[in-house]
Design an enzyme around this catalytic site. Sequence first.
Site, PDB file in Angstrom:
ATOM      1  N   LYS A  20      50.880  39.581 -33.274  1.00 44.30           N
ATOM      2  CA  LYS A  20      50.091  40.365 -34.239  1.00 44.30           C
ATOM      3  C   LYS A  20      48.758  39.694 -34.551  1.00 44.30           C
ATOM      4  O   LYS A  20      47.944  40.247 -35.296  1.00 44.30           O
ATOM      5  CB  LYS A  20      50.897  40.578 -35.521  1.00 44.30           C
ATOM      6  CG  LYS A  20      52.160  41.411 -35.326  1.00 44.30           C
ATOM      7  CD  LYS A  20      52.884  41.635 -36.639  1.00 44.30           C
ATOM      8  CE  LYS A  20      54.270  42.257 -36.427  1.00 44.30           C
ATOM      9  NZ  LYS A  20      54.200  43.643 -35.939  1.00 44.30           N
TER      10      LYS A  20
ATOM     11  N   ASP B  36      57.554  36.481 -45.583  1.00 46.77           N
ATOM     12  CA  ASP B  36      57.331  37.147 -44.295  1.00 46.77           C
ATOM     13  C   ASP B  36      55.830  37.289 -44.115  1.00 46.77           C
ATOM     14  O   ASP B  36      55.181  38.098 -44.781  1.00 46.77           O
ATOM     15  CB  ASP B  36      58.033  38.512 -44.314  1.00 46.77           C
ATOM     16  CG  ASP B  36      57.730  39.375 -43.094  1.00 46.77           C
ATOM     17  OD1 ASP B  36      56.898  38.968 -42.247  1.00 46.77           O
ATOM     18  OD2 ASP B  36      58.305  40.467 -42.998  1.00 46.77           O
TER      19      ASP B  36
ATOM     20  N   GLN C  42      52.321  40.252 -41.291  1.00 49.07           N
ATOM     21  CA  GLN C  42      51.125  41.075 -41.470  1.00 49.07           C
ATOM     22  C   GLN C  42      49.997  40.338 -42.180  1.00 49.07           C
ATOM     23  O   GLN C  42      48.851  40.802 -42.146  1.00 49.07           O
ATOM     24  CB  GLN C  42      51.473  42.342 -42.261  1.00 49.07           C
ATOM     25  CG  GLN C  42      52.489  43.248 -41.600  1.00 49.07           C
ATOM     26  CD  GLN C  42      51.978  43.876 -40.316  1.00 49.07           C
ATOM     27  OE1 GLN C  42      50.777  43.963 -40.083  1.00 49.07           O
ATOM     28  NE2 GLN C  42      52.884  44.325 -39.467  1.00 49.07           N
TER      29      GLN C  42
ATOM     30  N   HIS D 187      60.465  44.741 -44.522  1.00 48.83           N
ATOM     31  CA  HIS D 187      60.769  45.114 -43.140  1.00 48.83           C
ATOM     32  C   HIS D 187      62.241  44.792 -42.885  1.00 48.83           C
ATOM     33  O   HIS D 187      62.804  43.880 -43.477  1.00 48.83           O
ATOM     34  CB  HIS D 187      59.860  44.302 -42.208  1.00 48.83           C
ATOM     35  CG  HIS D 187      59.894  44.714 -40.779  1.00 48.83           C
ATOM     36  ND1 HIS D 187      60.906  44.342 -39.912  1.00 48.83           N
ATOM     37  CD2 HIS D 187      59.019  45.433 -40.030  1.00 48.83           C
ATOM     38  CE1 HIS D 187      60.655  44.820 -38.711  1.00 48.83           C
ATOM     39  NE2 HIS D 187      59.519  45.497 -38.749  1.00 48.83           N
TER      40      HIS D 187
ATOM     41  N   CYS E 256      60.433  50.489 -39.476  1.00 41.94           N
ATOM     42  CA  CYS E 256      61.469  49.492 -39.783  1.00 41.94           C
ATOM     43  C   CYS E 256      61.549  49.220 -41.280  1.00 41.94           C
ATOM     44  O   CYS E 256      61.777  48.083 -41.715  1.00 41.94           O
ATOM     45  CB  CYS E 256      61.240  48.194 -39.013  1.00 41.94           C
ATOM     46  SG  CYS E 256      61.411  48.366 -37.231  1.00 41.94           S
TER      47      CYS E 256
END
Length: 408
Positions: free
Chosen positions: A224, A198, A201, A121, A362
Amino acid sequence: MNTSAIREQFPILHQQVNGHPLVYLDSAATSQKPISVINAVKAYYELDNANVHRGVHTLGSRATDAYEGARAKLARFIGAKSEQEIIFTRGTTTAINLVASSYARSICGEGDEIVLTPMEHHSNLIPWQQVAKATGATLKYIPLQPDGTISLADVEQTITGRTKLVAVVYVSNVLGVINPVKEIAAIAHKHGAKILVDGAQSTPHMKVNVQELDIDFYALSGHKMCGPTGIGALYGKKSLLESMEPIEFGGEMIDHVDLYESTWKELPWKFEGGTPIIAGAVGLGAAIDFLNEIGLDEIDRHDRRLAAYAVERFKEIPDLHIYGPLEGRTGLVTFNIGDIHPHDVATVLDAEGIAVRAGHHCCQPLMRWLQVTATARASFYLYNTEDDIDRLVDAIQKTKEYFGHAIG
């Protein structure tokens, strides 16, 4: 998992959009919020609204307890060793930028390497570009396999003794790929490098234990994972966070201030200058309670099952191309239909009450690797059902009819 009972806890899902019952398939962009989270934020503002850490009055004490209580919940939720290793931020982007500005710029120099993947991302790409420009470090990329997965042999070849940091996404927001971050971390550490993951998600969809994975930094977003917008966190190993300098200065993060010199508070507060995101943290704590009550293992199985079901249903549609591996994905399916622009696809689906995401997500370098400019993406969460996917498939067939494509 009783999805029907879970859906009852999300007020926003019980509405019609363009004359149709809403089917929300955009949770990779932001999840919806259960009533328990909404009520927790509402109760903070109605009953406990006060600044934290400063006052000795009752409201201030209650607000502080709720704020720090959320930190403790999050530390347990991701398996941190200590609450001091949890820094509240505005989200994943801010957390990554904190590491880039405070840590990477101090350790990188001419000829050093920062290793990434092409599926990152932008929030896990641009900060490292800026570090490289400022320090003379070099960006290197682990190549992707034809299906978008990562080969550990390629990881071994890409990471070298000059690598200072590896920054990799746990779950791709385009491909649905689950990267082998534990194995990547071991390879990085073998070469003396640190790893940042990261987790935007991954955190909502699967159990994460940062100690078992042995990762050095982990970034996440509350919105999220059923929490409010504007709240997230950085996990960092305590020894690393203690070695880093704060990048925001002012109230709350100081210990002693003179006219010409100041000293900082201990972890985690030295990185949380100013009035923090109190209501957001309260809501995030309630979201963690909600997810724990359902169980991350249950959520993981549910999301993988929906993704697999969507892939099988999509295979029935001529001219529909799925991006990423057909198996072993979680939470989302990214696709294009013939030469129909994904924005047109999303517009027609919206007319049917179905919310999907369209664009480059993104991830412009990944789009170029896929040889497309944009895609449509359907992403699933604990409140989605197979009926939602069936409605999506029916609406895609209508989209093809609308644009004059033959139905096989």
